[in-house]
Design a protein around this motif. Structure first.
Motif, PDB file in Angstrom:
ATOM      1  N   ARG A  37      16.995  17.499  67.185  1.00 43.36           N
ATOM      2  CA  ARG A  37      17.419  16.430  66.288  1.00 43.36           C
ATOM      3  C   ARG A  37      18.334  16.979  65.189  1.00 43.36           C
ATOM      4  N   ARG A  38      17.984  18.124  64.623  1.00 45.44           N
ATOM      5  CA  ARG A  38      18.825  18.732  63.585  1.00 45.44           C
ATOM      6  C   ARG A  38      20.188  19.126  64.144  1.00 45.44           C
ATOM      7  N   GLU A  39      20.206  19.686  65.343  1.00 45.10           N
ATOM      8  CA  GLU A  39      21.479  20.081  65.981  1.00 45.10           C
ATOM      9  C   GLU A  39      22.327  18.840  66.248  1.00 45.10           C
ATOM     10  N   LYS A  40      21.693  17.793  66.754  1.00 47.92           N
ATOM     11  CA  LYS A  40      22.417  16.549  67.039  1.00 47.92           C
ATOM     12  C   LYS A  40      22.987  15.969  65.740  1.00 47.92           C
ATOM     13  N   ASN A  41      22.203  16.001  64.675  1.00 49.50           N
ATOM     14  CA  ASN A  41      22.659  15.501  63.384  1.00 49.50           C
ATOM     15  C   ASN A  41      23.808  16.346  62.842  1.00 49.50           C
ATOM     16  N   ARG A  42      23.722  17.672  63.016  1.00 55.45           N
ATOM     17  CA  ARG A  42      24.783  18.571  62.553  1.00 55.45           C
ATOM     18  C   ARG A  42      26.091  18.276  63.272  1.00 55.45           C
ATOM     19  N   VAL A  43      26.016  18.086  64.587  1.00 56.27           N
ATOM     20  CA  VAL A  43      27.207  17.784  65.391  1.00 56.27           C
ATOM     21  C   VAL A  43      27.790  16.433  64.977  1.00 56.27           C
ATOM     22  N   ALA A  44      26.926  15.443  64.761  1.00 55.00           N
ATOM     23  CA  ALA A  44      27.395  14.116  64.345  1.00 55.00           C
ATOM     24  C   ALA A  44      28.069  14.187  62.975  1.00 55.00           C
ATOM     25  N   ALA A  45      27.512  14.973  62.079  1.00 55.69           N
ATOM     26  CA  ALA A  45      28.107  15.127  60.743  1.00 55.69           C
ATOM     27  C   ALA A  45      29.477  15.803  60.847  1.00 55.69           C
ATOM     28  N   GLN A  46      29.599  16.825  61.707  1.00 56.69           N
ATOM     29  CA  GLN A  46      30.896  17.481  61.905  1.00 56.69           C
ATOM     30  C   GLN A  46      31.924  16.498  62.454  1.00 56.69           C
ATOM     31  N   ARG A  47      31.494  15.704  63.441  1.00 59.07           N
ATOM     32  CA  ARG A  47      32.393  14.690  64.023  1.00 59.07           C
ATOM     33  C   ARG A  47      32.850  13.699  62.962  1.00 59.07           C
ATOM     34  N   SER A  48      31.920  13.271  62.145  1.00 64.62           N
ATOM     35  CA  SER A  48      32.233  12.300  61.098  1.00 64.62           C
ATOM     36  C   SER A  48      33.224  12.887  60.087  1.00 64.62           C
ATOM     37  N   ARG A  49      32.999  14.133  59.674  1.00 61.67           N
ATOM     38  CA  ARG A  49      33.919  14.778  58.729  1.00 61.67           C
ATOM     39  C   ARG A  49      35.299  14.956  59.339  1.00 61.67           C
ATOM     40  N   LYS A  50      35.337  15.340  60.635  1.00 65.36           N
ATOM     41  CA  LYS A  50      36.623  15.523  61.323  1.00 65.36           C
ATOM     42  C   LYS A  50      37.372  14.196  61.404  1.00 65.36           C
ATOM     43  N   LYS A  51      36.656  13.128  61.752  1.00 66.24           N
ATOM     44  CA  LYS A  51      37.263  11.798  61.857  1.00 66.24           C
ATOM     45  C   LYS A  51      37.806  11.356  60.496  1.00 66.24           C
ATOM     46  N   GLN A  52      37.049  11.605  59.449  1.00 70.15           N
ATOM     47  CA  GLN A  52      37.474  11.236  58.097  1.00 70.15           C
ATOM     48  C   GLN A  52      38.728  12.020  57.702  1.00 70.15           C
ATOM     49  N   THR A  53      38.775  13.307  58.041  1.00 72.58           N
ATOM     50  CA  THR A  53      39.942  14.127  57.742  1.00 72.58           C
ATOM     51  C   THR A  53      41.163  13.639  58.512  1.00 72.58           C
ATOM     52  N   GLN A  54      40.967  13.283  59.790  1.00 71.04           N
ATOM     53  CA  GLN A  54      42.081  12.779  60.596  1.00 71.04           C
ATOM     54  C   GLN A  54      42.610  11.467  60.024  1.00 71.04           C
ATOM     55  N   LYS A  55      41.709  10.613  59.570  1.00 75.37           N
ATOM     56  CA  LYS A  55      42.121   9.336  58.985  1.00 75.37           C
ATOM     57  C   LYS A  55      42.930   9.580  57.711  1.00 75.37           C
ATOM     58  N   ALA A  56      42.484  10.517  56.886  1.00 73.60           N
ATOM     59  CA  ALA A  56      43.209  10.841  55.650  1.00 73.60           C
ATOM     60  C   ALA A  56      44.580  11.422  55.979  1.00 73.60           C
ATOM     61  N   ASP A  57      44.655  12.284  56.995  1.00 74.55           N
ATOM     62  CA  ASP A  57      45.941  12.862  57.404  1.00 74.55           C
ATOM     63  C   ASP A  57      46.892  11.778  57.894  1.00 74.55           C
ATOM     64  N   LYS A  58      46.370  10.852  58.684  1.00 75.59           N
ATOM     65  CA  LYS A  58      47.197   9.757  59.202  1.00 75.59           C
ATOM     66  C   LYS A  58      47.718   8.889  58.061  1.00 75.59           C
ATOM     67  N   LEU A  59      46.856   8.579  57.093  1.00 70.02           N
ATOM     68  CA  LEU A  59      47.288   7.793  55.939  1.00 70.02           C
ATOM     69  C   LEU A  59      48.363   8.524  55.143  1.00 70.02           C
ATOM     70  N   HIS A  60      48.222   9.841  55.015  1.00 69.50           N
ATOM     71  CA  HIS A  60      49.220  10.627  54.282  1.00 69.50           C
ATOM     72  C   HIS A  60      50.560  10.607  55.016  1.00 69.50           C
ATOM     73  N   GLU A  61      50.526  10.737  56.333  1.00 69.95           N
ATOM     74  CA  GLU A  61      51.764  10.673  57.120  1.00 69.95           C
ATOM     75  C   GLU A  61      52.428   9.308  56.969  1.00 69.95           C
ATOM     76  N   GLU A  62      51.628   8.252  57.013  1.00 72.00           N
ATOM     77  CA  GLU A  62      52.174   6.898  56.852  1.00 72.00           C
ATOM     78  C   GLU A  62      52.778   6.738  55.463  1.00 72.00           C
ATOM     79  N   TYR A  63      52.119   7.296  54.447  1.00 70.62           N
ATOM     80  CA  TYR A  63      52.635   7.247  53.083  1.00 70.62           C
ATOM     81  C   TYR A  63      53.993   7.937  53.009  1.00 70.62           C
ATOM     82  N   GLU A  64      54.094   9.124  53.595  1.00 70.82           N
ATOM     83  CA  GLU A  64      55.357   9.861  53.576  1.00 70.82           C
ATOM     84  C   GLU A  64      56.463   9.065  54.268  1.00 70.82           C
ATOM     85  N   TYR A  65      56.142   8.464  55.426  1.00 72.28           N
ATOM     86  CA  TYR A  65      57.127   7.675  56.163  1.00 72.28           C
ATOM     87  C   TYR A  65      57.594   6.488  55.321  1.00 72.28           C
TER      88      TYR A  65
END
Length: 122
Positions: A37-65
């Motif tokens: 359960r802890r490993e599954k939660n750790r992986v889910a948290a990593q996925r969530s952080r990665k997704k959040q970072t990708q969303k922020a990067d995409k918003l920054h690219e759109e802002y620049e454009y």
């Protein structure tokens, strides 16, 4: 060596003595389940952080454009404003000597097929 015990009625004593807080004997299956359960939660948290970072990067690219597009549009507005000013001045100068505007035939309220033909030399 003396052992320090929590004062009677203290929060620490109540939390230690609470019936739900008594350590339960853990079976190996419970330990494995907890680790999974802890490993599954750790992986889910990593996925969530990665997704959040990708969303922020995409918003920054759109802002620049959009910033670049906005700058280009502002340049085009300035250019078109300058062209409008130039054309308005040219029109004003042309109106002073335009034979169509000076021709008295243009002020007669008689419908005719071609208003330019009445002022042009034959």
């Amino acid at each position: 060596m003396s052992q320090v015990l929590p004062a009677a009625g203290s929060v620490l004593q109540r939390s230690v003595a609470a019936p739900g807080n008594q350590p339960q004997p853990q079976s190996p299956d419970d330990d494995d389940r907890k680790v999974r359960r802890r490993e599954k939660n750790r992986v889910a948290a990593q996925r969530s952080r990665k997704k959040q970072t990708q969303k922020a990067d995409k918003l920054h690219e759109e802002y620049e454009y959009l910033e670049q597009e906005n700058t280009g549009l502002r340049r085009e507005i300035a250019k078109l404003t300058e062209e409008l000013k130039h054309l308005s001045e040219a029109l004003k100068e042309h109106e002073k000597m335009c034979p169509l505007l000076l021709c008295p035939m243009n002020f007669v309220p008689v419908p005719r097929p071609d208003p330019v033909a009445g002022c042009l030399p034959r």
